[in-house]
Design a protein around this motif. Sequence first.
Motif, short mmCIF file in Angstrom:
data_model
loop_
_atom_site.label_atom_id
_atom_site.label_comp_id
_atom_site.label_asym_id
_atom_site.label_seq_id
_atom_site.Cartn_x
_atom_site.Cartn_y
_atom_site.Cartn_z
N UNK A 242 0.81 -1.21 0.00
CA UNK A 242 0.00 0.00 0.00
C UNK A 242 0.85 1.26 0.00
N UNK A 243 1.98 1.23 0.72
CA UNK A 243 2.86 2.40 0.75
C UNK A 243 3.40 2.71 -0.64
N UNK A 244 3.83 1.68 -1.36
CA UNK A 244 4.40 1.90 -2.69
C UNK A 244 3.33 2.37 -3.67
N UNK A 245 2.21 1.67 -3.73
CA UNK A 245 1.19 2.02 -4.72
C UNK A 245 0.51 3.34 -4.40
N UNK A 246 0.26 3.64 -3.12
CA UNK A 246 -0.36 4.91 -2.78
C UNK A 246 0.58 6.08 -3.07
N UNK A 247 1.89 5.86 -2.85
CA UNK A 247 2.85 6.91 -3.15
C UNK A 247 2.83 7.28 -4.63
N UNK A 248 2.80 6.28 -5.48
CA UNK A 248 2.84 6.58 -6.91
C UNK A 248 1.48 6.99 -7.46
N UNK A 249 0.39 6.62 -6.79
CA UNK A 249 -0.90 7.17 -7.17
C UNK A 249 -0.95 8.67 -6.89
N UNK A 250 -0.37 9.07 -5.75
CA UNK A 250 -0.28 10.50 -5.45
C UNK A 250 0.64 11.20 -6.44
N UNK A 251 1.72 10.51 -6.84
CA UNK A 251 2.67 11.11 -7.79
C UNK A 251 2.04 11.33 -9.16
N UNK A 252 1.04 10.55 -9.52
CA UNK A 252 0.38 10.77 -10.80
C UNK A 252 -0.19 12.17 -10.91
N UNK A 253 -0.60 12.73 -9.80
CA UNK A 253 -1.12 14.11 -9.79
C UNK A 253 -0.04 15.08 -9.33
N UNK A 254 0.66 14.73 -8.25
CA UNK A 254 1.61 15.67 -7.67
C UNK A 254 2.83 15.95 -8.52
N UNK A 255 3.20 15.04 -9.39
CA UNK A 255 4.40 15.25 -10.22
C UNK A 255 4.07 15.76 -11.62
N UNK A 256 2.87 16.25 -11.83
CA UNK A 256 2.53 16.82 -13.13
C UNK A 256 3.26 18.15 -13.33
N UNK A 257 3.65 18.41 -14.56
CA UNK A 257 4.24 19.71 -14.90
C UNK A 257 3.11 20.72 -15.07
N UNK A 258 3.16 21.80 -14.28
CA UNK A 258 2.12 22.81 -14.29
C UNK A 258 2.49 23.97 -15.21
#
Length: 427
Positions: A242-258
Amino acid sequence: MTVTYTARVANARFCGFSKLLLAWKGSIYKVLYKEFLAFFVLYAAISITYRFFLYEDQKRYFEKLAIYCNHYASLIPMSFVLGFYVTLIVNRWWNQYTSIPLPDRIMCVLSGGLQGNDERGRLLRRSMMRYASLSALLILRSVSTAVFKRFPTMDHVVEAGFMTREERKKFEGLHSPYNKYWIPCVWFTNLAAVARCEGRIRDDHTLKLLLEELNAFRGKCSLLFHYDMVSVPLVYTQVVTLAVYSFFLVCLIGRQFLDPSQGYQGHDLDLYVPIFTLLQFFFYAGWLKVAEQLINPFGEDDDDFETNWLIDRNFQVSMMAVDEMYGDLPVMERDRYWNDSNPRPPYTAATLFGLRKPSFQGSTFDMGLFHFTDFQDTEVIVVTDTPDCVSLHTKVSLCSVGLSYWSQNQNILTEKPFQCFVNILWV
């Protein structure tokens, strides 16, 4: 199934591991490429939606959400959780390999301890060794999917020659709700007792040694069974996953180039492809895949144990040792160094450099001592300048190299020891 590359990394050299990066079987690319592509596709879909399908007010809201996700994603302790988990899995993986029962010690004791060139002696040795191999087969059949596919029923075990039909009837006639891999070990001990009564095992010490080796063999079978029954706690595996998958699910939004025109801190560039986020996914998700591969090494992955090969090897070697090799010795003759007190085996041209290296004598052997190398007798005089102290004169032998001495009088009486001082006079 095991991927062996030891010979390719025998010598350290420039970019020594670079050739291994191109391998496919057993590689991280093979086990991770599906998750990697899924992550990249989801990231690209969110990025395209943000850039081309959202209204301006929706973009502003998404940008705030992305900044929020990127800020709090670091609170997930990825390295800490994964590091401990993978370390636990790797240790468990190697311990399981060392728990695989091997017949080598039993076959050596059996070949040397159970005497008899006749058919009866041969039958005893072969039957006892076959019982040990049967016990190992039964436990491997219980824990390894590859072995179970090879021997799905007891008919296949009988057909393969590990068990006779009469033995199968006896085996199935013993009713127990538990795994019966230990039954051939009991047959082994009964035959050992019979051989002792017949005098084929000459003394009790040999019998004791044989039974100790069998118990060690049976103990490894039991350990494999318990490794299979007692897994890593499920909650631990769930937390890590859960730690790994939740981290990268958050990264799908948080690491977007704005949008750089909005002036958000850290968003001055718009590179479209998140190279370092993809690398982070590759390393962390790959780390999790390592644990996934090793948590059960008795499957059919590329790096799982070669259990079927072990069964073939152990059965062939053990039966040869107790039957064909029994009493079969080469002719004894004098070796080539019979009269040489300093035998020196030859070197090939490729290994002559070893002759140039002196024999290692110890880390202090070449240590140079140029001063104070002789033992000297000295007189240590303890002089006091207060009446409350007791003076002591003693002879000691002092080595100037070690700077240590032995006092013949260890009881120095003083009422005020902190008011005394010592002057050492060298005579």
